[in-house]
Motif scaffolding. Sequence first.
Motif, PDB file in Angstrom:
ATOM      1  N   PHE A 178       0.799  -1.130   0.059  1.00  0.00           N
ATOM      2  CA  PHE A 178      -0.028   0.280  -0.066  1.00  0.00           C
ATOM      3  C   PHE A 178       0.936   1.265   0.120  1.00  0.00           C
ATOM      4  CE2 PHE A 178      -2.041   3.348   2.644  1.00  0.00           C
ATOM      5  CZ  PHE A 178      -3.078   3.481   1.687  1.00  0.00           C
ATOM      6  N   ILE A 179       1.772   1.331   0.818  1.00  0.00           N
ATOM      7  CA  ILE A 179       2.763   2.584   0.922  1.00  0.00           C
ATOM      8  C   ILE A 179       3.483   2.733  -0.525  1.00  0.00           C
ATOM      9  CG2 ILE A 179       5.055   3.338   1.976  1.00  0.00           C
ATOM     10  CD1 ILE A 179       4.005   1.799   4.704  1.00  0.00           C
ATOM     11  N   ALA A 180       3.952   1.448  -1.085  1.00  0.00           N
ATOM     12  CA  ALA A 180       4.625   1.363  -2.374  1.00  0.00           C
ATOM     13  C   ALA A 180       3.868   2.448  -3.500  1.00  0.00           C
ATOM     14  CB  ALA A 180       5.224   0.173  -2.760  1.00  0.00           C
ATOM     15  N   GLU A 181       2.447   2.011  -3.284  1.00  0.00           N
ATOM     16  CA  GLU A 181       1.696   2.492  -4.323  1.00  0.00           C
ATOM     17  C   GLU A 181       1.162   3.858  -4.018  1.00  0.00           C
ATOM     18  OE1 GLU A 181      -1.778   0.085  -3.583  1.00  0.00           O
ATOM     19  OE2 GLU A 181      -1.281  -1.771  -4.980  1.00  0.00           O
ATOM     20  N   GLN A 182       1.288   4.411  -3.035  1.00  0.00           N
ATOM     21  CA  GLN A 182       1.012   5.729  -2.410  1.00  0.00           C
ATOM     22  C   GLN A 182       2.248   6.570  -3.103  1.00  0.00           C
ATOM     23  OE1 GLN A 182      -1.830   6.735  -1.211  1.00  0.00           O
ATOM     24  NE2 GLN A 182      -2.359   4.781  -1.371  1.00  0.00           N
ATOM     25  N   LEU A 183       3.545   5.952  -3.030  1.00  0.00           N
ATOM     26  CA  LEU A 183       4.653   6.385  -3.425  1.00  0.00           C
ATOM     27  C   LEU A 183       4.814   6.878  -4.982  1.00  0.00           C
ATOM     28  CD1 LEU A 183       7.273   4.883  -0.989  1.00  0.00           C
ATOM     29  CD2 LEU A 183       6.286   7.299  -0.970  1.00  0.00           C
ATOM     30  N   GLN A 184       3.883   6.260  -5.703  1.00  0.00           N
ATOM     31  CA  GLN A 184       3.848   6.481  -7.244  1.00  0.00           C
ATOM     32  C   GLN A 184       3.329   7.618  -7.690  1.00  0.00           C
ATOM     33  OE1 GLN A 184       2.373   2.913  -8.812  1.00  0.00           O
ATOM     34  NE2 GLN A 184       4.049   1.416  -7.845  1.00  0.00           N
ATOM     35  N   THR A 185       3.806   8.911  -7.320  1.00  0.00           N
ATOM     36  CA  THR A 185       3.046  10.220  -7.397  1.00  0.00           C
ATOM     37  C   THR A 185       4.194  11.098  -8.247  1.00  0.00           C
ATOM     38  OG1 THR A 185       3.980  11.064  -5.368  1.00  0.00           O
ATOM     39  CG2 THR A 185       1.746   9.867  -5.453  1.00  0.00           C
ATOM     40  N   GLY A 186       5.428  10.507  -8.662  1.00  0.00           N
ATOM     41  CA  GLY A 186       6.142  11.414  -9.376  1.00  0.00           C
ATOM     42  C   GLY A 186       6.978  12.480  -8.427  1.00  0.00           C
ATOM     43  N   ARG A 187       6.626  12.467  -7.107  1.00  0.00           N
ATOM     44  CA  ARG A 187       7.542  13.234  -6.303  1.00  0.00           C
ATOM     45  C   ARG A 187       8.810  12.412  -5.803  1.00  0.00           C
ATOM     46  NH1 ARG A 187       5.380  16.456  -1.415  1.00  0.00           N
ATOM     47  NH2 ARG A 187       7.025  17.996  -1.798  1.00  0.00           N
ATOM     48  N   VAL A 188       9.861  12.988  -5.536  1.00  0.00           N
ATOM     49  CA  VAL A 188      11.025  12.713  -4.981  1.00  0.00           C
ATOM     50  C   VAL A 188      10.661  11.958  -3.343  1.00  0.00           C
ATOM     51  CG1 VAL A 188      13.415  12.815  -4.148  1.00  0.00           C
ATOM     52  CG2 VAL A 188      12.671  14.092  -6.209  1.00  0.00           C
ATOM     53  N   PRO A 189      10.943  10.695  -3.433  1.00  0.00           N
ATOM     54  CA  PRO A 189      10.491  10.048  -2.281  1.00  0.00           C
ATOM     55  C   PRO A 189      11.513  10.445  -0.897  1.00  0.00           C
ATOM     56  CG  PRO A 189      11.626   8.572  -3.457  1.00  0.00           C
ATOM     57  CD  PRO A 189      11.525   9.762  -4.343  1.00  0.00           C
ATOM     58  N   LEU A 190      10.852  10.359   0.421  1.00  0.00           N
ATOM     59  CA  LEU A 190      11.990  10.784   1.365  1.00  0.00           C
ATOM     60  C   LEU A 190      12.009   9.699   2.224  1.00  0.00           C
ATOM     61  CD1 LEU A 190       9.791  14.103   2.448  1.00  0.00           C
ATOM     62  CD2 LEU A 190      12.080  14.090   1.432  1.00  0.00           C
ATOM     63  N   CYS A 191      13.110   9.740   3.017  1.00  0.00           N
ATOM     64  CA  CYS A 191      13.464   8.605   3.873  1.00  0.00           C
ATOM     65  C   CYS A 191      13.986   9.234   5.021  1.00  0.00           C
ATOM     66  CB  CYS A 191      14.501   7.697   3.480  1.00  0.00           C
ATOM     67  SG  CYS A 191      16.024   8.503   3.013  1.00  0.00           S
ATOM     68  N   ILE A 192      14.265   8.533   6.307  1.00  0.00           N
ATOM     69  CA  ILE A 192      14.885   8.963   7.713  1.00  0.00           C
ATOM     70  C   ILE A 192      16.307   9.204   7.388  1.00  0.00           C
ATOM     71  CG2 ILE A 192      15.571   8.553   9.904  1.00  0.00           C
ATOM     72  CD1 ILE A 192      12.629   9.246   9.637  1.00  0.00           C
ATOM     73  N   ASN A 193      16.948  10.272   7.907  1.00  0.00           N
ATOM     74  CA  ASN A 193      18.473  10.651   7.765  1.00  0.00           C
ATOM     75  C   ASN A 193      19.192  10.289   8.927  1.00  0.00           C
ATOM     76  OD1 ASN A 193      20.883  11.531   7.271  1.00  0.00           O
ATOM     77  ND2 ASN A 193      20.417  13.642   7.487  1.00  0.00           N
ATOM     78  N   PRO A 194      19.769   9.037   9.193  1.00  0.00           N
ATOM     79  CA  PRO A 194      20.183   8.782  10.391  1.00  0.00           C
ATOM     80  C   PRO A 194      21.651   9.343  10.633  1.00  0.00           C
ATOM     81  CG  PRO A 194      21.147   7.037   8.612  1.00  0.00           C
ATOM     82  CD  PRO A 194      19.894   8.099   7.894  1.00  0.00           C
ATOM     83  N   GLN A 195      21.901  10.460   9.755  1.00  0.00           N
ATOM     84  CA  GLN A 195      23.193  11.199  10.124  1.00  0.00           C
ATOM     85  C   GLN A 195      22.683  12.575  10.900  1.00  0.00           C
ATOM     86  OE1 GLN A 195      26.296   9.847   9.857  1.00  0.00           O
ATOM     87  NE2 GLN A 195      25.218   8.162   8.705  1.00  0.00           N
TER      88      GLN A 195
END
Length: 434
Positions: A387-404
């Motif tokens: 479901f999350i993967a389907e929501q991410l298919q919007t053309g926007r650059v995806p985000l993730c957590i920055n552990p640094q």
Amino acid sequence: MSVSMSLVQGGAAGGAPQGASAILAAAAPYYQPPAVPQDVQPDRPIGYGAFGVVWAVTDPRDGRRVALKKLPNVFQSLVSSKRVFRELKMLCFFKHENVLSALDILQPPHLDFFQEIYVITELLQSDLHKIIVSPQHLSADHIKVFLYQILRGLKYLHSARILHRDIKPGNLLVNSNCVLKICDFGLARVEEPDQAKHMTQEVVTQYYRAPEILMGARHYSSAVDVWSVGCIFGELLGRRILFQAQNPVQQLELITELLGTPTMEDMRHACEGARTHMLRRAPKPPSFSVLYTLSSHATHEAVHLLCQMLVFDPDKRISVTDALAHPYLDEGRLRYHSCMCKCCFTTSAGMRQYTADFEPSAGQPFDDLWERKLTSVQQVKEEMHKFIAEQLQTGRVPLCINPQSAAFKSFASSTVAHPSELPALASSMGMTAK
């Protein structure tokens, strides 16, 4: 007609932080963030809901300040994982100005390492609890506009067959223009039409819990949310919790002191033990007149609407739709749609064009049939990842957590957030005719 309303001083800082200062990072390998100013607000905790921690962070893609909700330990049990999946689907389903919705979901790791969910929503500067307990002036106009928006958002939820089940001031976010959004759907569920099916009583913060739940009802309806709104309405008028008890039994005592002892018919949804307990006590007459002493804002119209919300029998309690039609809310509706809403607009000639539907319903009910098909934690995990993967298919650059990030350790271990700043409330609301 225009309205000037302000609750919070200062706006969100623009621009994305540089280097490793931000918790969020763009997941695209060659993405170059925009140039940013140096006076960026730091990432920080701002609150926590029924099942998650919320931080104020900066979206590195556009420098916008947003709220990042972390839902940890999602897959500990089938019940908890399905609840999180339900909340996630709801946040993606909502399309209403007075209901918080998901702006984005962070890119998940590989399925084998998938344990937490990170949801981005709009960041609002305050909530109704902070406003109520502040020493600042709260005018009759503020109360009407706030109450109107609560009921407007709740009408949308109820039309989608969703019970919020935890309506309280802390779950009503407010921005600098007094726009209000209902949030925290960790306890929300679809209304159960089959009265033979039992529903959990472990819902609604005690001060805002409807009497049918306090008396052990095994089934309840959207009327439980209306009771909570009535409690909040009284709290807005009196600047104190309306029924503040130490335990559920005392909570029921405070309610009967105001409403009087209920009849047997009023208690037909209660369990046998609760009815017996109530009938053993000396009968009490209603004392609605004390509501007029809440404040000078407790006018006849206000008290009349409040009394229709605070009805012991849920079947006789006013509905959200009927409450919105009450004359007390006419001014709140006019002020909200004069300059605060996004459904109306002002033309280049200065004329206000109003929407045809001031209080829209959901286009369709929220579907929960998928829940019955999920019978294991692994199934839920796989479906949620998909479901999350389907929501991410919007053309926007995806985000993730920055552990640094400098704040990453604190964010990763946070379970209870620090209190945020108290809002600055305007002393008056202006209105001019056009």
